[in-house]
Design a protein around this motif. Sequence first.
Motif, mmCIF file in Angstrom:
data_model
loop_
_atom_site.group_PDB
_atom_site.id
_atom_site.type_symbol
_atom_site.label_atom_id
_atom_site.label_comp_id
_atom_site.label_asym_id
_atom_site.label_seq_id
_atom_site.Cartn_x
_atom_site.Cartn_y
_atom_site.Cartn_z
ATOM 1 N N UNK A 22 0.828 -1.197 0.000
ATOM 2 C CA UNK A 22 0.000 0.000 0.000
ATOM 3 C C UNK A 22 0.875 1.265 0.000
ATOM 4 N N UNK A 23 1.899 1.271 0.852
ATOM 5 C CA UNK A 23 2.807 2.419 0.902
ATOM 6 C C UNK A 23 3.610 2.543 -0.391
ATOM 7 N N UNK A 24 4.017 1.404 -0.925
ATOM 8 C CA UNK A 24 4.775 1.393 -2.176
ATOM 9 C C UNK A 24 3.972 2.065 -3.291
ATOM 10 N N UNK A 25 2.712 1.666 -3.422
ATOM 11 C CA UNK A 25 1.865 2.204 -4.477
ATOM 12 C C UNK A 25 1.712 3.716 -4.348
ATOM 13 N N UNK A 26 1.474 4.173 -3.135
ATOM 14 C CA UNK A 26 1.301 5.603 -2.884
ATOM 15 C C UNK A 26 2.566 6.386 -3.212
ATOM 16 N N UNK A 27 3.697 5.905 -2.726
ATOM 17 C CA UNK A 27 4.956 6.632 -2.926
ATOM 18 C C UNK A 27 5.420 6.580 -4.379
ATOM 19 N N UNK A 28 5.180 5.457 -5.053
ATOM 20 C CA UNK A 28 5.571 5.359 -6.460
ATOM 21 C C UNK A 28 4.831 6.383 -7.314
ATOM 22 N N UNK A 29 3.533 6.557 -7.044
ATOM 23 C CA UNK A 29 2.776 7.548 -7.813
ATOM 24 C C UNK A 29 3.231 8.961 -7.491
ATOM 25 N N UNK A 30 3.586 9.194 -6.234
ATOM 26 C CA UNK A 30 4.116 10.516 -5.884
ATOM 27 C C UNK A 30 5.414 10.791 -6.632
ATOM 28 N N UNK A 31 6.287 9.798 -6.689
ATOM 29 C CA UNK A 31 7.561 9.942 -7.399
ATOM 30 C C UNK A 31 7.316 10.198 -8.884
ATOM 31 N N UNK A 32 6.429 9.415 -9.469
ATOM 32 C CA UNK A 32 6.182 9.551 -10.910
ATOM 33 C C UNK A 32 5.594 10.912 -11.258
ATOM 34 N N UNK A 33 4.557 11.319 -10.542
ATOM 35 C CA UNK A 33 3.909 12.592 -10.872
ATOM 36 C C UNK A 33 4.819 13.786 -10.579
ATOM 37 N N UNK A 34 5.585 13.735 -9.494
ATOM 38 C CA UNK A 34 6.478 14.852 -9.195
ATOM 39 C C UNK A 34 7.624 14.906 -10.195
ATOM 40 N N UNK A 197 7.939 24.420 -8.572
ATOM 41 C CA UNK A 197 8.336 23.074 -8.976
ATOM 42 C C UNK A 197 9.385 22.484 -8.050
ATOM 43 N N UNK A 198 10.338 23.313 -7.610
ATOM 44 C CA UNK A 198 11.378 22.836 -6.701
ATOM 45 C C UNK A 198 10.777 22.361 -5.379
ATOM 46 N N UNK A 199 9.757 23.066 -4.898
ATOM 47 C CA UNK A 199 9.078 22.671 -3.656
ATOM 48 C C UNK A 199 8.344 21.345 -3.857
ATOM 49 N N UNK A 200 7.655 21.199 -4.982
ATOM 50 C CA UNK A 200 6.933 19.959 -5.281
ATOM 51 C C UNK A 200 7.890 18.774 -5.319
ATOM 52 N N UNK A 201 9.021 18.958 -5.999
ATOM 53 C CA UNK A 201 10.016 17.883 -6.093
ATOM 54 C C UNK A 201 10.546 17.526 -4.712
ATOM 55 N N UNK A 202 10.865 18.530 -3.928
ATOM 56 C CA UNK A 202 11.448 18.272 -2.606
ATOM 57 C C UNK A 202 10.471 17.522 -1.694
ATOM 58 N N UNK A 203 9.177 17.787 -1.845
ATOM 59 C CA UNK A 203 8.182 17.166 -0.967
ATOM 60 C C UNK A 203 7.772 15.762 -1.419
#
Length: 217
Positions: A22-34, A197-203
Amino acid sequence: MKGLFKKSLPEPVLGTFEEQQSRYKKLKWQVFFSATLGYGLYYVCRLSLNVVKKPILDGGILTESELGIIGSTLFFTYAAGKFTNGFLADYSNIRRFMSFGLLISALVNLIMGFTGTFLFFAICWGVNGWVQSMGAPSSVVSLSRWYKDKKRGSFYGFWSTSHNIGEALTYILTAVVASYFGWEWGFKAAAIIGMLGAVIIYLFFHDTPESKGLPPP
């Protein structure tokens, strides 16, 4: 600098298999979209000069030859930087590496919105080319760290749309701002977008699954 960009240390693997997935799925999408949005915003800070060329020429601030030289500085430093930063990204904390590159690119655009001398523009745009080369390697490394082999090609294809996102924002939003408020605000608008964008990437652009207490993909 070596300490700042050092790759994140692994954390102990936590939770049940279901919780990990569940955590993997959430974090992977965050990584991809950011990564996709973040690299698109890199393009806003890279193409800003193209938008403001005409008003700069019309205002007699720079000549066509000077603008050509300024534009070429980015391509030379971008080529050298992409070669070097490709190696560095493999061993770096890509969250910090990519957000730092976009932040410096945004600051360069901001500075260029306050001055109009040829030499200063050429130096700033050369610096911009170097830090612009920190975006693509970080994004590609993120795919290798967060996605299995059979998924990487597909997500690389989706990530490639980031170029179009950046170009669209540049030629619609930045161009409109420059046309209403002057060429200086073309650079300043790009700077504001780049900082966001820099803030989005960092978060949301996480370094490795292991640094989040997850096993490798």
